[in-house]
Motif scaffolding. Structure first.
Motif, mmCIF file in Angstrom:
data_model
loop_
_atom_site.group_PDB
_atom_site.id
_atom_site.type_symbol
_atom_site.label_atom_id
_atom_site.label_comp_id
_atom_site.label_asym_id
_atom_site.label_seq_id
_atom_site.Cartn_x
_atom_site.Cartn_y
_atom_site.Cartn_z
ATOM 1 N N GLU A 43 1.026 5.154 -3.249
ATOM 2 C CA GLU A 43 1.069 3.617 -3.183
ATOM 3 C C GLU A 43 0.078 3.458 -1.872
ATOM 4 O O GLU A 43 0.039 4.154 -0.792
ATOM 5 C CB GLU A 43 2.560 3.371 -2.886
ATOM 6 N N ASP A 224 0.434 -4.714 -0.639
ATOM 7 C CA ASP A 224 -0.642 -3.487 -0.996
ATOM 8 C C ASP A 224 -1.617 -4.053 0.260
ATOM 9 O O ASP A 224 -2.616 -3.099 0.341
ATOM 10 C CB ASP A 224 -1.248 -3.817 -2.292
ATOM 11 N N CYS A 229 -1.989 -8.398 -4.493
ATOM 12 C CA CYS A 229 -0.597 -8.484 -5.163
ATOM 13 C C CYS A 229 0.134 -9.805 -5.090
ATOM 14 O O CYS A 229 0.819 -10.268 -6.093
ATOM 15 C CB CYS A 229 0.187 -7.339 -4.696
ATOM 16 N N TYR A 267 10.049 -8.253 -4.433
ATOM 17 C CA TYR A 267 9.316 -6.764 -4.409
ATOM 18 C C TYR A 267 10.277 -5.876 -3.983
ATOM 19 O O TYR A 267 10.004 -4.898 -4.218
ATOM 20 C CB TYR A 267 8.198 -7.211 -3.289
#
Ligand code: FES
Length: 280
Positions: A43, A224, A229, A267
């Motif tokens: 990630e 991100d 995003c 999120y």
């Protein structure tokens, strides 16, 4: 590959790392961030730059284990490497570009909460190196969770630690410390608040009442860090901004914190699912 030259545990679930990234170190300014990736499929994690050494070509980052990826990152040791270490990204703190004479006349107050001490440190250090000593309030839950204390003391004009449980320094919230200083007769031209969203919200409510212009860093809502995003989309006055592209620093009195917190909750649910997977 970007080698980790030092890995140190600062507190429970909080780690500091010095990473060899000469190109980033030669260009970065306080307030900016980097995006790190542990491996090809890892990630992308945006992290504010905590310190830099242009000569040694190193960047210092502070990581708090809050999800699956940051927990894996906490396991990295000296000698390990990051696959990607992109930066410097985002806009530098505004004062970096200010006229030095007018900046020197300003009395600045920094308010950091938890790991917010990490992005506050390079700003206070930069000011100190330019002959300006700012006051710094750092809050944490307990004494053990207070980070970068000796570093901060070295560069701050006055340093005021606060703990929620009263185990060290001022007992209580950073906001009560701000009020106390102002009631004692301290005057501040600018406040910079960096920490959990809820802390920044309440600092801003207070400084609005006290008429102290306040800058906040919206790094906590970045996911991100690329502008794609949408996680860091936020309302600033009557404008829509993206923390990772337009910030991360904004006029705190114009930020709609409630909306930003609601968005980051969405999120968090995703991150929570990833965390469960890691524990399987
Ligand atoms: Fe994803 Fe800014 S962090 S758009």
């Amino acid at each position: 590959m970007y080698k980790i030259l030092k890995a140190e545990k600062l507190a429970d679930k909080i780690f500091l790392m010095d990473v060899h990234a000469p190109r980033v170190a030669s260009h970065c300014q306080p307030g900016q961030f980097v995006i790190v990736k542990m491996d090809e499929k890892g990630e992308r994690i945006p992290l504010t730059i905590c310190d830099y050494d242009r000569e040694a070509g190193t960047i210092t980052i502070v990581v708090q284990e809050v999800g699956a990826s940051t927990t894996k990152m906490g396991e990295l040791k000296e000698g390990d490497s990051f696959r990607d270490f992109t930066g410097p990204l985002g806009c530098a703190s505004e004062f970096v570009y200010e006229d030095m004479e007018s900046l020197k006349k300003k009395k600045m107050l920094f308010v950091a909460g938890g790991v917010g001490a990490a992005p506050v440190y390079p700003q206070v250090k930069w000011l100190h190196e330019h002959g300006i000593d700012a006051d710094v309030i750092v809050g944490s839950k307990t004494k053990d969770m207070l980070i970068l204390e000796s570093e901060m003391k070295e560069v701050a004009g006055n340093y005021y630690p606060c703990t929620d449980d009263g185990s060290y320094g001022h007992a209580g919230m950073v906001t009560t410390m701000v009020e106390e200083l102002v009631n004692e007769g301290k005057h501040y031209d600018v406040c910079v608040a960096i920490g959990p969203m809820i802390m920044m919200k309440f600092v801003c409510l207070l400084t609005k009442k006290l008429e102290i212009p306040t800058i906040v860093s919206m790094n906590p809502i970045m996911v991100d860090g690329t502008g794609m995003c949408g996680a860091c989309r936020l309302q600033v006055g009557d404008e829509i901004k993206f923390a990772c592209v337009d910030g991360p620093e904004f006029d705190g009195h114009l930020v709609d914190f409630d909306q930003a917190m609601k968005r980051s909750q969405m999120y968090k649910t995703k991150e929570g699912r990833a965390m469960l997977k890691l524990q399987e």
